[in-house]
Each structure stands twice: as structure tokens, then as C-alpha cells.
Design a protein around this motif. Structure first.
Motif, short mmCIF file in Angstrom:
data_model
loop_
_atom_site.label_atom_id
_atom_site.label_comp_id
_atom_site.label_asym_id
_atom_site.label_seq_id
_atom_site.Cartn_x
_atom_site.Cartn_y
_atom_site.Cartn_z
N PRO A 8 0.85 -1.26 -0.01
CA PRO A 8 -0.08 -0.05 -0.06
C PRO A 8 0.78 1.31 -0.04
N ASP A 9 2.00 1.34 0.48
CA ASP A 9 2.80 2.42 0.44
C ASP A 9 3.45 2.76 -0.88
N LEU A 10 3.40 1.69 -1.86
CA LEU A 10 4.34 2.01 -2.87
C LEU A 10 3.37 2.89 -3.88
N GLU A 11 3.85 3.69 -4.48
CA GLU A 11 3.06 4.74 -5.35
C GLU A 11 4.16 4.94 -6.62
N ARG A 12 3.50 5.22 -7.65
CA ARG A 12 4.25 6.00 -8.82
C ARG A 12 3.16 6.82 -9.58
N GLN A 13 3.56 7.90 -9.93
CA GLN A 13 2.95 9.07 -10.81
C GLN A 13 3.48 8.92 -12.11
N MET A 14 2.46 8.87 -12.98
CA MET A 14 2.46 9.22 -14.51
C MET A 14 2.22 10.53 -14.78
N ILE A 15 3.00 11.47 -14.93
CA ILE A 15 2.85 12.89 -15.23
C ILE A 15 2.94 13.27 -16.77
N LEU A 16 2.11 14.03 -17.27
CA LEU A 16 2.12 14.58 -18.60
C LEU A 16 2.32 15.99 -18.51
N GLY A 17 3.38 16.35 -18.98
CA GLY A 17 3.91 17.89 -19.10
C GLY A 17 3.28 18.53 -19.97
N SER A 18 3.27 20.01 -19.87
CA SER A 18 2.68 20.80 -21.02
C SER A 18 3.51 20.73 -22.38
N GLY A 19 4.59 20.19 -22.42
CA GLY A 19 5.55 19.78 -23.86
C GLY A 19 5.02 18.40 -24.35
N GLY A 20 4.20 17.80 -23.74
CA GLY A 20 3.80 16.51 -24.23
C GLY A 20 4.41 15.32 -23.69
N ARG A 21 5.44 15.79 -22.87
CA ARG A 21 6.55 14.68 -22.53
C ARG A 21 5.95 13.93 -21.10
N TRP A 22 6.29 12.52 -21.09
CA TRP A 22 5.57 11.84 -19.92
C TRP A 22 6.76 11.58 -18.93
N ARG A 23 6.72 11.49 -17.77
CA ARG A 23 7.61 10.84 -16.93
C ARG A 23 6.97 10.18 -15.73
N ILE A 24 7.84 9.11 -15.41
CA ILE A 24 7.47 8.53 -14.07
C ILE A 24 8.05 8.83 -12.92
N CYS A 25 7.20 9.32 -11.68
CA CYS A 25 7.81 9.72 -10.56
C CYS A 25 7.74 8.79 -9.35
N ASP A 26 8.55 8.57 -8.60
CA ASP A 26 8.57 7.93 -7.30
C ASP A 26 8.46 8.75 -6.20
N PRO A 27 7.43 9.17 -5.58
CA PRO A 27 7.31 10.12 -4.61
C PRO A 27 8.29 10.02 -3.27
N ALA A 28 8.60 8.60 -3.12
CA ALA A 28 9.14 8.25 -1.79
C ALA A 28 10.71 8.46 -2.05
N ARG A 29 11.21 8.48 -3.42
CA ARG A 29 12.60 8.85 -3.80
C ARG A 29 12.60 10.49 -4.39
N ASP A 30 11.74 10.76 -5.10
CA ASP A 30 12.05 12.19 -5.65
C ASP A 30 10.78 12.99 -5.50
N ALA A 31 10.63 13.38 -4.24
CA ALA A 31 9.45 14.30 -3.95
C ALA A 31 9.32 15.45 -4.50
N LYS A 32 10.46 16.14 -4.93
CA LYS A 32 10.37 17.31 -5.42
C LYS A 32 10.00 17.53 -6.82
N ARG A 33 10.31 16.42 -7.60
CA ARG A 33 10.06 16.12 -9.05
C ARG A 33 8.62 15.72 -9.24
N CYS A 34 7.90 15.33 -8.23
CA CYS A 34 6.59 14.87 -8.28
C CYS A 34 5.56 15.89 -8.21
N HIS A 35 5.87 16.95 -7.75
CA HIS A 35 4.90 17.83 -7.32
C HIS A 35 5.35 19.34 -8.15
#
Length: 184
Positions: free
Chosen positions: A157-184
Motif C-alpha cells: 500500500p505504501d508503494l506509489e508511482r505517478q505518471m505525469i504528462l507535462g505541457s510539452g507532451g513529455r511523460w515521466r514516471i515519478c516515485d514520490p518516496a525517492r524524488d518528492a520535489k520532481r513529483c509536485h
């Protein structure tokens, strides 16, 4: 039997001790192994979703008409998704053929968590990503879609991945446990 040959083998007690040590080591590492399996499963689904989004965008560019990536059930990403032509909204062109290319279903034990806007069109309230003929992710009314989907795993349950689509159309997968700054 002579004395030289009496100590060539192992006693039953020694063998049982070795088996016990191996069992304890296996039990200690099992939770880590389960977590690594969960990480691989969630990353696989995230990459598959992003690959399907890239396919939908490429089809929109190639065909010169809109293409949709939408939940199969209409409002629940957990049931899976389908990539199909997007003969809806203000982008409908003459000769637009409503055609599904492929679907993804049965992603359990992975689930989509709440949070993020989950690619909900603010005008229609429907979930999905519409790629217009220029390959841009737009709402049915023409606004830009910058959004995220959050994946979870039922066994971890603590595991989470965020799939983020940016304004330029670029996708990234973000792990909030490791890189919280990039996920927000």
C-alpha cells in the motif's frame, strides 16, 4: 570401518542446521523480494500506459485526426483502457472513422489511486486523453491537458508511482518516496 573414513560425510544434525539457516535467511528476505516484485509490476503497467499514450499520439499525427486513450469502463482506469479514434467534440472531421486499435485490461493487483486530475475533461467530466491531429493532448473544448495518474499496488500500500504528462507532451514516471520535489 576405519577411522579415516568415519568423518567424510555430514551428520543429520549438521544438515538440519544448514537447512534451518537457509530457511531463516529466506524468510528474512521474503518481504524485500515481494516489494521488488510489486515495484516491477507497477513500473510495467506505468510504462505500458505511457507507450499506449505515445501510440495514440502517433496515430493522431499519422492519420491527421483525433485519437483517444480512454478507460474501458468509461470512468475507471482500473478496468483498463482502450486506444481508439476520437470522432468527438470540435475536432471531428469528415470521414472520421471510430475505430479501436487495442485495449489493455486486467491490471490487478495494480490500481489507480485518487489524487491528480486523472485526465478528467473539466467541460464534460469524462476521463481520457484526446490527442488532436497535431498530436497535442487537449480537452474536447481545445484546452491543454497537463495531468497525472497515480498508480498503487494492493500488496504494498505504501508503494506509489505517478505518471505525469507535462505541457510539452513529455511523460515521466515519478516515485514520490525517492524524488518528492520532481513529483509536485
Amino acid at each position: 570401518m576405519n577411522k579415516e573414513n568415519s568423518h567424510l560425510g555430514f551428520s543429520l544434525l549438521e544438515l538440519m542446521a544448514v537447512v534451518l539457516i537457509i530457511a531463516i535467511a529466506a524468510m528474512a528476505t521474503m518481504p524485500l523480494l515481494q516489494e521488488q516484485i510489486a515495484v516491477r509490476e507497477i513500473d510495467t503497467i506505468a510504462r505500458r500506459f505511457i507507450n499506449h499514450a505515445h501510440f495514440a499520439r502517433q496515430q493522431a499525427l499519422h492519420l491527421g485526426q483525433p485519437v483517444h486513450l480512454v478507460p474501458i469502463s468509461g470512468d475507471q482506469w482500473e478496468a483498463g483502457w482502450v486506444v481508439k479514434s476520437g470522432c468527438i467534440g470540435k475536432y471531428v472531421q469528415p470521414g472520421c472513422i471510430d475505430k479501436p486499435w487495442f485495449t489493455q485490461a486486467g491490471i490487478k493487483p495494480i490500481y489507480f489511486k485518487g489524487g491528480g486530475k486523472q485526465f478528467i475533461d473539466p467541460h464534460s467530466g469524462k476521463k481520457g486523453i484526446l490527442f488532436n491531429a497535431a498530436g497535442a493532448a487537449k480537452t474536447a473544448q481545445g484546452g491543454f491537458v497537463a495531468n497525472r495518474l497515480i498508480l498503487g499496488h494492493s500488496r504494498s500500500p505504501d508503494l506509489e508511482r505517478q505518471m505525469i504528462l507535462g505541457s510539452g507532451g513529455r511523460w515521466r514516471i515519478c516515485d514520490p518516496a525517492r524524488d518528492a520535489k520532481r513529483c509536485h
